[in-house]
Motif scaffolding. Structure first.
Motif, PDB file in Angstrom:
ATOM      1  N   SER A   1       0.842  -1.193   0.000  1.00  0.00           N
ATOM      2  CA  SER A   1       0.000   0.000   0.000  1.00  0.00           C
ATOM      3  C   SER A   1       0.876   1.242   0.000  1.00  0.00           C
ATOM      4  O   SER A   1       1.756   1.399   0.845  1.00  0.00           O
ATOM      5  CB  SER A   1      -0.898   0.012   1.244  1.00  0.00           C
ATOM      6  OG  SER A   1      -1.649   1.198   1.307  1.00  0.00           O
TER       7      SER A   1
ATOM      8  N   SER B   1      -1.121   9.489  -7.906  1.00  0.00           N
ATOM      9  CA  SER B   1      -1.568   8.348  -7.112  1.00  0.00           C
ATOM     10  C   SER B   1      -2.516   7.459  -7.913  1.00  0.00           C
ATOM     11  O   SER B   1      -2.422   6.223  -7.886  1.00  0.00           O
ATOM     12  CB  SER B   1      -2.266   8.835  -5.836  1.00  0.00           C
ATOM     13  OG  SER B   1      -1.402   9.636  -5.058  1.00  0.00           O
TER      14      SER B   1
ATOM     15  N   ALA C   1      -1.964   3.596  -9.115  1.00  0.00           N
ATOM     16  CA  ALA C   1      -2.986   2.610  -8.748  1.00  0.00           C
ATOM     17  C   ALA C   1      -3.449   1.822  -9.970  1.00  0.00           C
ATOM     18  O   ALA C   1      -3.570   0.588  -9.925  1.00  0.00           O
ATOM     19  CB  ALA C   1      -4.163   3.315  -8.083  1.00  0.00           C
TER      20      ALA C   1
ATOM     21  N   ILE D   1      -2.545  -2.268 -10.518  1.00  0.00           N
ATOM     22  CA  ILE D   1      -3.677  -2.840  -9.801  1.00  0.00           C
ATOM     23  C   ILE D   1      -3.673  -4.370  -9.850  1.00  0.00           C
ATOM     24  O   ILE D   1      -4.122  -5.030  -8.919  1.00  0.00           O
ATOM     25  CB  ILE D   1      -5.003  -2.267 -10.350  1.00  0.00           C
ATOM     26  CG1 ILE D   1      -6.153  -2.557  -9.391  1.00  0.00           C
ATOM     27  CG2 ILE D   1      -5.286  -2.764 -11.760  1.00  0.00           C
ATOM     28  CD1 ILE D   1      -7.414  -1.777  -9.715  1.00  0.00           C
TER      29      ILE D   1
ATOM     30  N   ARG E   1      -1.706  -1.165  -4.097  1.00  0.00           N
ATOM     31  CA  ARG E   1      -2.738  -0.143  -3.952  1.00  0.00           C
ATOM     32  C   ARG E   1      -2.061   1.199  -3.719  1.00  0.00           C
ATOM     33  O   ARG E   1      -1.036   1.272  -3.048  1.00  0.00           O
ATOM     34  CB  ARG E   1      -3.663  -0.462  -2.760  1.00  0.00           C
ATOM     35  CG  ARG E   1      -4.456  -1.737  -2.956  1.00  0.00           C
ATOM     36  CD  ARG E   1      -5.428  -1.981  -1.830  1.00  0.00           C
ATOM     37  NE  ARG E   1      -4.766  -2.197  -0.559  1.00  0.00           N
ATOM     38  CZ  ARG E   1      -4.781  -1.355   0.470  1.00  0.00           C
ATOM     39  NH1 ARG E   1      -5.413  -0.183   0.362  1.00  0.00           N
ATOM     40  NH2 ARG E   1      -4.161  -1.642   1.596  1.00  0.00           N
ATOM     41  N   CYS E   2      -2.620   2.251  -4.292  1.00  0.00           N
ATOM     42  CA  CYS E   2      -2.061   3.584  -4.111  1.00  0.00           C
ATOM     43  C   CYS E   2      -3.207   4.570  -3.949  1.00  0.00           C
ATOM     44  O   CYS E   2      -4.082   4.663  -4.820  1.00  0.00           O
ATOM     45  CB  CYS E   2      -1.189   3.971  -5.302  1.00  0.00           C
ATOM     46  SG  CYS E   2      -0.320   5.559  -5.106  1.00  0.00           S
ATOM     47  N   ASN E   3      -3.223   5.267  -2.843  1.00  0.00           N
ATOM     48  CA  ASN E   3      -4.264   6.228  -2.529  1.00  0.00           C
ATOM     49  C   ASN E   3      -3.643   7.515  -1.999  1.00  0.00           C
ATOM     50  O   ASN E   3      -2.499   7.522  -1.544  1.00  0.00           O
ATOM     51  CB  ASN E   3      -5.216   5.669  -1.465  1.00  0.00           C
ATOM     52  CG  ASN E   3      -5.969   4.446  -1.946  1.00  0.00           C
ATOM     53  OD1 ASN E   3      -6.901   4.546  -2.731  1.00  0.00           O
ATOM     54  ND2 ASN E   3      -5.549   3.274  -1.470  1.00  0.00           N
TER      55      ASN E   3
ATOM     56  N   THR F   1      -9.681  -0.833  -1.752  1.00  0.00           N
ATOM     57  CA  THR F   1      -9.631   0.614  -1.947  1.00  0.00           C
ATOM     58  C   THR F   1      -8.334   1.003  -2.637  1.00  0.00           C
ATOM     59  O   THR F   1      -7.252   0.797  -2.090  1.00  0.00           O
ATOM     60  CB  THR F   1      -9.730   1.355  -0.600  1.00  0.00           C
ATOM     61  OG1 THR F   1     -10.936   0.972   0.068  1.00  0.00           O
ATOM     62  CG2 THR F   1      -9.717   2.860  -0.805  1.00  0.00           C
ATOM     63  N   THR F   2      -8.439   1.562  -3.826  1.00  0.00           N
ATOM     64  CA  THR F   2      -7.238   2.026  -4.523  1.00  0.00           C
ATOM     65  C   THR F   2      -7.602   3.124  -5.519  1.00  0.00           C
ATOM     66  O   THR F   2      -8.721   3.183  -6.031  1.00  0.00           O
ATOM     67  CB  THR F   2      -6.518   0.864  -5.247  1.00  0.00           C
ATOM     68  OG1 THR F   2      -5.215   1.284  -5.644  1.00  0.00           O
ATOM     69  CG2 THR F   2      -7.287   0.369  -6.450  1.00  0.00           C
TER      70      THR F   2
END
Length: 244
Positions: free
Chosen positions: A129, A159, A163, A167, A172-174, A231-232
């Motif tokens: 993450s 971001s 993501a 993926i 994941r990247c947020n 969540t990403t």
């Protein structure tokens, strides 16, 4: 709930103060092995008393240093990018040097760290993450924050691009978009505005108060944990109603 990050290794940048420091401490309290970095060695030295496994000087504006650091650290599960700078002014008050510095520290630093750590995050299996500290200014710029808002908008899109591209690799990247948070740097900016500076910042917050670094860190813990496994590519807004 405890041990939400147990067994995970995390690197946090800009951990000497403010949001970065709060995130490093929160990660450690949730069981992560945390490596906290900053150019301010005195500022990060005390983090070892907070359960941080290692502190290290790191200039995220130096590509060679970032690459060498990532090679030494190896596989991590969480990368928290918190380095940033708030420039005050319109385009007319933004020099070439101001523009270049803001984008280098606010955006390219994240490019450097992600590019350096990502290969091992992928190759090591289990994914990872990446959490980037953006700002509500990326989504709705306040007055006199021309280059800050522009650079933070770039963080949000950076971001999402990471993501999307990774993926299927378990990455994941947020980004987190805080409202006005009480940190040492924010208080310095408020003081520069005069006696009513802090009240001016508070007035932008519809809750009638500033946020805390710990409140932002709580979102970072969620994004670093398996609770956010679905969540990403999202901007998570933690703003005390600023965007309303």
């Amino acid at each position: 709930m405890a041990d939400r990050l147990k067994g995970k290794r995390a690197v946090v940048t800009a951990a000497a103060a403010g949001i970065g420091r709060a995130c490093a401490i929160a990660f450690a309290r949730e069981g992560a092995t945390v490596i906290a970095t900053d150019i301010n060695e005195a500022g990060i030295a005390s983090l070892t008393k907070e359960g941080i496994a290692e502190v290290a000087k790191l200039d995220v504006r130096n590509t060679a240093d970032v690459n060498a650091f990532a090679k030494r650290v190896g596989k991590i599960d969480i990368l928290l990018n918190a380095a940033g700078f708030v420039h005050h002014g319109t385009i007319l008050e933004c020099s070439e040097e101001d523009f270049d510095f803001s984008f280098d520290l606010n955006v390219k630093s994240m490019h450097r760290t992600i590019k350096a750590f990502l290969p091992d995050m992928i190759a090591g299996g289990g994914g990872g993450s990446i959490v980037n500290i953006s700002s509500c200014a990326a989504l709705r710029p306040p007055a006199n924050r021309y280059v800050y808002s522009s650079s933070k908008a770039a963080v949000s899109l950076l971001s999402r691009a990471v993501a999307l591209d990774f993926i299927t690799k378990g990455i994941r990247c947020n980004s987190i978009c805080p409202g006005t948070v009480e940190t040492p740097s924010m208080l310095d900016r408020a003081a520069a505005q005069g006696p009513q500076g802090k009240e001016m910042f508070i007035s932008r917050q519809k809750m009638g108060r500033l946020g805390t670094a710990e409140e932002i860190a709580a979102m970072a813990v969620y994004l670093g944990s398996d609770e956010s496994a679905f969540t990403t590519g999202v901007d998570l807004v933690v703003d005390g109603g600023y965007m309303l």
